[in-house]
Design a protein around this motif. Structure first.
Motif, PDB file in Angstrom:
ATOM      1  N   SER A 117       0.790  -1.351  -0.031  1.00 36.52           N
ATOM      2  CA  SER A 117       0.232  -0.077   0.025  1.00 36.52           C
ATOM      3  C   SER A 117       0.827   1.283   0.050  1.00 36.52           C
ATOM      4  CB  SER A 117      -0.617  -0.019   1.157  1.00 36.52           C
ATOM      5  OG  SER A 117      -1.852   1.150   1.294  1.00 36.52           O
ATOM      6  N   ASN A 118       1.970   1.183   0.642  1.00 41.51           N
ATOM      7  CA  ASN A 118       2.965   2.401   0.815  1.00 41.51           C
ATOM      8  C   ASN A 118       3.472   2.704  -0.447  1.00 41.51           C
ATOM      9  OD1 ASN A 118       2.161   2.782   3.492  1.00 41.51           O
ATOM     10  ND2 ASN A 118       4.014   1.392   4.284  1.00 41.51           N
ATOM     11  N   ILE A 119       3.879   1.601  -1.215  1.00 40.38           N
ATOM     12  CA  ILE A 119       4.675   1.671  -2.549  1.00 40.38           C
ATOM     13  C   ILE A 119       3.419   2.087  -3.537  1.00 40.38           C
ATOM     14  CG2 ILE A 119       5.537   0.356  -4.467  1.00 40.38           C
ATOM     15  CD1 ILE A 119       6.810  -1.513  -2.378  1.00 40.38           C
ATOM     16  N   LYS A 120       2.238   1.682  -3.596  1.00 41.20           N
ATOM     17  CA  LYS A 120       1.373   2.261  -4.499  1.00 41.20           C
ATOM     18  C   LYS A 120       1.043   3.657  -4.087  1.00 41.20           C
ATOM     19  CE  LYS A 120      -2.294  -0.087  -4.925  1.00 41.20           C
ATOM     20  NZ  LYS A 120      -3.629  -0.975  -4.553  1.00 41.20           N
ATOM     21  N   LYS A 121       0.921   4.284  -2.974  1.00 48.15           N
ATOM     22  CA  LYS A 121       0.847   5.641  -2.761  1.00 48.15           C
ATOM     23  C   LYS A 121       2.044   6.377  -3.258  1.00 48.15           C
ATOM     24  CE  LYS A 121      -2.257   4.940   1.180  1.00 48.15           C
ATOM     25  NZ  LYS A 121      -2.473   5.150   2.747  1.00 48.15           N
ATOM     26  N   GLU A 122       3.290   6.048  -2.723  1.00 41.95           N
ATOM     27  CA  GLU A 122       4.303   6.544  -3.173  1.00 41.95           C
ATOM     28  C   GLU A 122       4.514   6.990  -4.588  1.00 41.95           C
ATOM     29  OE1 GLU A 122       9.253   6.283  -2.497  1.00 41.95           O
ATOM     30  OE2 GLU A 122       7.699   5.109  -1.722  1.00 41.95           O
ATOM     31  N   HIS A 123       4.269   5.798  -5.602  1.00 43.79           N
ATOM     32  CA  HIS A 123       4.486   6.054  -6.969  1.00 43.79           C
ATOM     33  C   HIS A 123       3.284   6.142  -7.710  1.00 43.79           C
ATOM     34  CE1 HIS A 123       8.504   4.535  -6.548  1.00 43.79           C
ATOM     35  NE2 HIS A 123       8.103   3.633  -5.815  1.00 43.79           N
ATOM     36  N   ASN A 124       1.982   6.438  -7.083  1.00 47.38           N
ATOM     37  CA  ASN A 124       0.827   6.677  -7.365  1.00 47.38           C
ATOM     38  C   ASN A 124       0.552   5.570  -8.553  1.00 47.38           C
ATOM     39  OD1 ASN A 124      -1.744   8.256  -8.133  1.00 47.38           O
ATOM     40  ND2 ASN A 124      -0.664   9.615  -9.460  1.00 47.38           N
ATOM     41  N   LEU A 125       0.372   4.546  -8.118  1.00 48.60           N
ATOM     42  CA  LEU A 125       0.000   3.181  -8.858  1.00 48.60           C
ATOM     43  C   LEU A 125      -1.478   2.766  -8.528  1.00 48.60           C
ATOM     44  CD1 LEU A 125       3.401   1.315  -8.397  1.00 48.60           C
ATOM     45  CD2 LEU A 125       2.869   2.658 -10.338  1.00 48.60           C
ATOM     46  N   ASP A 126      -2.192   2.439  -9.823  1.00 50.61           N
ATOM     47  CA  ASP A 126      -3.365   1.909  -9.586  1.00 50.61           C
ATOM     48  C   ASP A 126      -3.586   0.240  -9.386  1.00 50.61           C
ATOM     49  OD1 ASP A 126      -2.818   1.275 -12.172  1.00 50.61           O
ATOM     50  OD2 ASP A 126      -4.583   2.341 -12.894  1.00 50.61           O
ATOM     51  N   GLN A 127      -4.459  -0.329  -8.860  1.00 55.36           N
ATOM     52  CA  GLN A 127      -4.565  -1.758  -8.856  1.00 55.36           C
ATOM     53  C   GLN A 127      -4.322  -2.508 -10.293  1.00 55.36           C
ATOM     54  OE1 GLN A 127      -4.749  -3.120  -6.124  1.00 55.36           O
ATOM     55  NE2 GLN A 127      -4.657  -5.201  -7.009  1.00 55.36           N
ATOM     56  N   GLU A 128      -4.841  -1.789 -11.579  1.00 53.69           N
ATOM     57  CA  GLU A 128      -4.403  -2.465 -12.759  1.00 53.69           C
ATOM     58  C   GLU A 128      -3.130  -2.718 -13.171  1.00 53.69           C
ATOM     59  OE1 GLU A 128      -5.838  -1.711 -17.398  1.00 53.69           O
ATOM     60  OE2 GLU A 128      -6.746  -0.397 -15.776  1.00 53.69           O
ATOM     61  N   THR A 129      -2.252  -1.490 -12.822  1.00 56.23           N
ATOM     62  CA  THR A 129      -0.860  -1.337 -13.074  1.00 56.23           C
ATOM     63  C   THR A 129      -0.150  -2.634 -12.377  1.00 56.23           C
ATOM     64  OG1 THR A 129      -1.098   0.737 -13.447  1.00 56.23           O
ATOM     65  CG2 THR A 129       1.219  -0.287 -13.289  1.00 56.23           C
ATOM     66  N   ILE A 130      -0.422  -2.802 -11.105  1.00 56.84           N
ATOM     67  CA  ILE A 130      -0.051  -3.732 -10.172  1.00 56.84           C
ATOM     68  C   ILE A 130      -0.241  -5.346 -10.598  1.00 56.84           C
ATOM     69  CG2 ILE A 130      -0.081  -4.864  -7.753  1.00 56.84           C
ATOM     70  CD1 ILE A 130       1.250  -2.181  -7.959  1.00 56.84           C
ATOM     71  N   GLN A 131      -1.533  -5.654 -11.146  1.00 60.07           N
ATOM     72  CA  GLN A 131      -1.812  -6.614 -11.629  1.00 60.07           C
ATOM     73  C   GLN A 131      -1.017  -7.032 -12.911  1.00 60.07           C
ATOM     74  OE1 GLN A 131      -3.813  -9.092 -10.546  1.00 60.07           O
ATOM     75  NE2 GLN A 131      -4.249  -7.999  -8.573  1.00 60.07           N
ATOM     76  N   GLN A 132      -0.595  -5.880 -13.703  1.00 62.79           N
ATOM     77  CA  GLN A 132       0.027  -6.228 -15.037  1.00 62.79           C
ATOM     78  C   GLN A 132       1.434  -6.489 -14.741  1.00 62.79           C
ATOM     79  OE1 GLN A 132      -0.958  -6.044 -18.039  1.00 62.79           O
ATOM     80  NE2 GLN A 132       1.023  -6.778 -18.612  1.00 62.79           N
ATOM     81  N   TRP A 133       2.183  -5.914 -13.634  1.00 65.45           N
ATOM     82  CA  TRP A 133       3.287  -6.021 -13.183  1.00 65.45           C
ATOM     83  C   TRP A 133       3.529  -7.631 -12.832  1.00 65.45           C
ATOM     84  CZ3 TRP A 133       5.162  -1.549  -9.886  1.00 65.45           C
ATOM     85  CH2 TRP A 133       5.539  -0.392 -10.567  1.00 65.45           C
ATOM     86  N   VAL A 134       2.760  -8.146 -12.165  1.00 69.33           N
ATOM     87  CA  VAL A 134       2.546  -9.626 -11.468  1.00 69.33           C
ATOM     88  C   VAL A 134       2.501 -10.514 -12.697  1.00 69.33           C
ATOM     89  CG1 VAL A 134       1.074 -11.190 -10.301  1.00 69.33           C
ATOM     90  CG2 VAL A 134       1.386  -8.872  -9.268  1.00 69.33           C
TER      91      VAL A 134
END
Length: 326
Positions: A206-223
């Motif tokens: 959660s801290n990484i998402k807030k720090e880099h302004n990432l949404d859930q879709e980007t995280i899933q793409q990275w996974v």
């Protein structure tokens, strides 16, 4: 002129030198042991004299009777009868008669006189004594090497295999019973530990998402990209640039992960010490790979200090080219 006292002194010295050989012969003759038969079997010539055997008429023993009498009385003070004279011997030395009928020394195994256990297991058996662990015993006569006796079961016939199987079965059943009784505690401990670790990782994400302004879709793409990268088999030519790049990336990712896990809440100081040692080895390997890469590749080398110190924000040269950066 020599006085009467000085004359007597000179005569005493001369007479003493003349009498010394005779006195020595008399002393040795007095200590000579006459040949006699064993006091126990009364059939064989005695080679051992024991100063502790009671009654005293069992003082002289042959080699066989000596071993039988002192198998349990290992601390008795014994002397060997050699050439008509007595020679003290330790408990670890025995006297045997060779083929020519002459006595000679030999080493023997001495076991501590400890009481035998009544039984080892519930099955029917006879106990046998076997040489066990070597130990040192210090007595008034010095240090001697002994052996602690071991006890084993002597089975007869078909019962031997059955007794051993029975013993192993009982041990296995006891281990399974203890494992079953403690299973709920082990599983509960693992569940709590995994739950706490999941909370820590979720907060970190959660801290990484807030720090880099990432949404859930980007995280899933990275996974998905990481999973695809993990199952994709890469074949490189040994020593090529692509292989060096892959090795450097893998080492950096491993170091970052270990650095993040270095101060976990449940880790002990010993565990942290092992992790630091592993990280030091990886940093050394990373430095070697970076030097090798800079030697092979011409232009745009890797900054050794920034890369090996895991400086935040540093981008590797090939990653800058892939992102279109100058």
């Amino acid at each position: 002129m020599v006085s009467a006292w000085e004359q007597r002194q000179l005569l005493t010295d001369v007479r003493m030198k003349t009498a010394r050989p005779m006195l020595l012969d008399a002393k040795l003759s007095a200590e000579r042991v006459f040949i006699q038969n064993c006091h126990r079997c009364c059939a064989v010539e005695a080679v051992i004299r024991c100063l502790d055997c009671v009654p005293l008429d069992m003082e002289f023993l042959c080699a066989t009777c000596d071993m039988e009498a002192h198998k349990r009385n290992v601390f008795h003070d014994r002397e060997a009868v050699f050439h008509g004279f007595l020679e003290p011997i330790p408990p670890t030395t025995a006297v045997v008669v060779n083929e020519n009928g002459q006595p000679q020394f030999c080493e023997q195994i001495c076991q501590l006189p400890v009481p035998a256990p009544r039984s080892i297991c519930e099955c029917t058996h006879d106990l046998t004594i076997t040489p066990g662990k070597h130990i040192s015993v210090v007595t008034i006569n010095g240090e001697m090497g002994w052996q602690k006796p071991g006890w084993s079961r002597k089975h007869s016939g078909r019962g031997s295999g059955a007794g051993r199987v029975n013993m192993l079965t009982r041990q296995a059943m006891g281990w399974n019973r203890r494992k079953r009784d403690n299973l709920h505690q082990v599983l509960a401990h693992r569940y709590v530990k995994i739950t706490e670790r999941a909370k820590v990782e979720a907060a970190s994400l959660s801290n990484i998402k807030k720090e880099h302004n990432l949404d859930q879709e980007t995280i899933q793409q990275w996974v998905c990209d990481v999973r695809q990268w993990a199952v994709t088999e890469r074949v490189y030519t040994p020593g090529c640039t692509e292989e060096l790049r892959a090795d450097i990336e893998n080492i950096i990712v491993t170091l970052l992960r270990k650095k993040q896990d270095l101060y976990r809440q449940h880790d002990s100081n010993q565990a942290r010490q092992r992790k630091r040692k592993k990280m030091t080895e990886l940093k050394k390997k990373l430095h070697e790979k970076v030097l090798q890469y800079n030697t092979v590749v011409e232009g745009d080398p890797i900054d050794e200090e920034l890369a090996c110190s895991l400086t935040e924000g540093y981008i590797l040269p090939w990653e800058r080219h892939e992102d279109g950066m100058g």
